[in-house]
Write an enzyme that holds these catalytic residues in place. Structure first.
Site, short mmCIF file in Angstrom:
data_model
loop_
_atom_site.label_atom_id
_atom_site.label_comp_id
_atom_site.label_asym_id
_atom_site.label_seq_id
_atom_site.Cartn_x
_atom_site.Cartn_y
_atom_site.Cartn_z
N PRO A 89 44.01 42.48 39.05
CA PRO A 89 44.66 43.10 40.22
C PRO A 89 43.64 43.63 41.23
CG PRO A 89 45.61 43.96 38.17
CD PRO A 89 44.39 43.17 37.80
N GLU A 116 45.46 46.33 29.85
CA GLU A 116 45.19 47.07 31.10
C GLU A 116 43.98 46.57 31.86
OE1 GLU A 116 47.45 49.50 32.34
OE2 GLU A 116 48.44 48.31 30.82
N ARG A 154 46.94 20.57 44.14
CA ARG A 154 47.66 19.77 45.14
C ARG A 154 46.79 19.46 46.35
NH1 ARG A 154 50.30 21.72 49.23
NH2 ARG A 154 52.21 20.57 48.90
N ASP A 169 51.18 21.11 55.49
CA ASP A 169 51.71 22.32 54.88
C ASP A 169 51.79 23.46 55.87
OD1 ASP A 169 51.86 21.03 52.53
OD2 ASP A 169 50.22 22.11 51.55
C1 9D3 Z 1 47.36 51.02 35.56
C2 9D3 Z 1 46.80 50.08 36.48
N1 9D3 Z 1 47.32 48.71 36.37
C3 9D3 Z 1 46.76 47.95 37.50
C4 9D3 Z 1 47.72 47.80 38.62
C5 9D3 Z 1 46.93 48.13 35.10
C6 9D3 Z 1 47.21 46.70 35.00
C7 9D3 Z 1 48.49 46.20 35.06
C8 9D3 Z 1 48.76 44.84 34.92
C9 9D3 Z 1 46.17 45.80 34.79
C10 9D3 Z 1 46.44 44.44 34.61
C11 9D3 Z 1 47.72 43.98 34.70
C12 9D3 Z 1 48.00 42.54 34.52
N2 9D3 Z 1 47.82 41.80 35.78
C13 9D3 Z 1 46.92 40.86 35.91
O1 9D3 Z 1 46.20 40.59 34.95
C14 9D3 Z 1 46.75 40.16 37.16
C15 9D3 Z 1 47.42 40.30 38.40
C16 9D3 Z 1 48.46 41.18 38.85
O2 9D3 Z 1 48.99 42.02 38.13
N3 9D3 Z 1 48.88 41.06 40.15
C17 9D3 Z 1 48.36 40.16 41.01
N4 9D3 Z 1 47.38 39.35 40.65
C18 9D3 Z 1 46.94 39.41 39.36
S1 9D3 Z 1 45.73 38.46 38.72
C19 9D3 Z 1 45.81 39.17 37.25
#
Ligand code: 9D3
Length: 230
Positions: A89, A116, A154, A169
């Site tokens: 994230p 996490e 793609r 696109d």
């Molecule tokens: C408490 C903080 N959280 C971060 C917002 C912890 C957390 C939640 C969910 C950490 C990792 C995740 C799992 N998400 C991913 O691995 C992830 C992701 C996403 O949640 N949103 C957008 N892109 C991606 S790429 C990997």
């Protein structure tokens, strides 16, 4: 192109990778996609790959050992070094420009995490860049990895039929698509715009451009900020 995916849930990828464009791209040899289960590189008989965060806090963190061992195993499967991408994230937001950039690589190594997050030494030690697919919380990186694979594959020359071109696109010209219609001419009292039935191709092209611009202004004005066609 070769794409390696390191994941705790290789089975999640099976259906998306084995349909339609992605299936055909693999069948004709445009891309080889290999899934490797990080849990196979756990050091203990419980196959443990996550642990509590130092310093306390909620949730579990991906341990560096299994990810490093998995990565080192995978890297040796091809002589191409590859671009190493951690799905997190915190990453740079994935967009069409990034998809285009990645489609020029010979090899991608995508690492999807659950829990996490990753022990920080994974990002540093593997020299990985981080990518997020958008500002919402997923349950893991798997779907994000699939989104990236879909968008990148793609764009590989020959992945789409001759009919479709990625150049057509939406987003590649910075505008939303114009409205589309197919048969029947009238459906539940809604008629296809006369201009599309006129046979006047210059007029049709002009109308479509105008429609695309109007819809973008109305629905995605943010896209027009860095667009030279307004
Ligand atoms: C408490 C903080 N959280 C971060 C917002 C912890 C957390 C939640 C969910 C950490 C990792 C995740 C799992 N998400 C991913 O691995 C992830 C992701 C996403 O949640 N949103 C957008 N892109 C991606 S790429 C990997």
């Amino acid at each position: 192109m070769r794409i390696d995916v390191l994941t705790l849930f290789p089975q999640m990828f099976e259906s998306p990778l084995n349909h339609s464009i992605l299936k055909r791209a693999q069948d004709v040899g445009l891309v080889q996609i290999a899934l490797t289960d990080i849990r196979d590189f756990a050091a203990d008989s419980f196959r443990k790959v996550d642990d509590k965060p130092y310093g306390g806090g909620p949730g579990m963190v991906m341990m560096p050992g299994p990810v490093f061992d998995c990565f080192e195993h995978v890297q040796k499967l091809s002589s191409e070094k590859g671009r190493v991408i951690l799905l997190t994230p915190q990453g740079q937001r994935f967009d069409q420009a990034k998809a285009l950039e990645l489609s020029a690589e010979n090899r991608l190594i995508l690492i999807a995490g659950k829990y996490e997050g990753f022990d920080e030494r994974i990002r540093i030690g593997l020299g990985a860049e981080q990518i997020s697919i958008g500002d919402y919380v997923l349950n893991g990186g798997e779907l994000a990895a699939m989104v990236i694979i879909d968008a990148v594959v793609r764009l590989l020359p020959g992945a789409l039929g001759d009919e479709d071109s990625p150049k057509d696109d939406s987003f590649s010209d910075g505008l939303l698509e114009y409205p589309q219609y197919t048969r029947p001419e009238v459906f539940r009292d809604m008629k296809v715009p006369d201009i599309l039935l006129s046979g006047d191709h210059a007029k049709i092209a002009e109308w479509r451009k105008q429609q695309a611009l109007e819809r973008t202004k109305k629905w995605r004005p943010d896209l027009l900020k860095d667009c030279d066609k307004k």
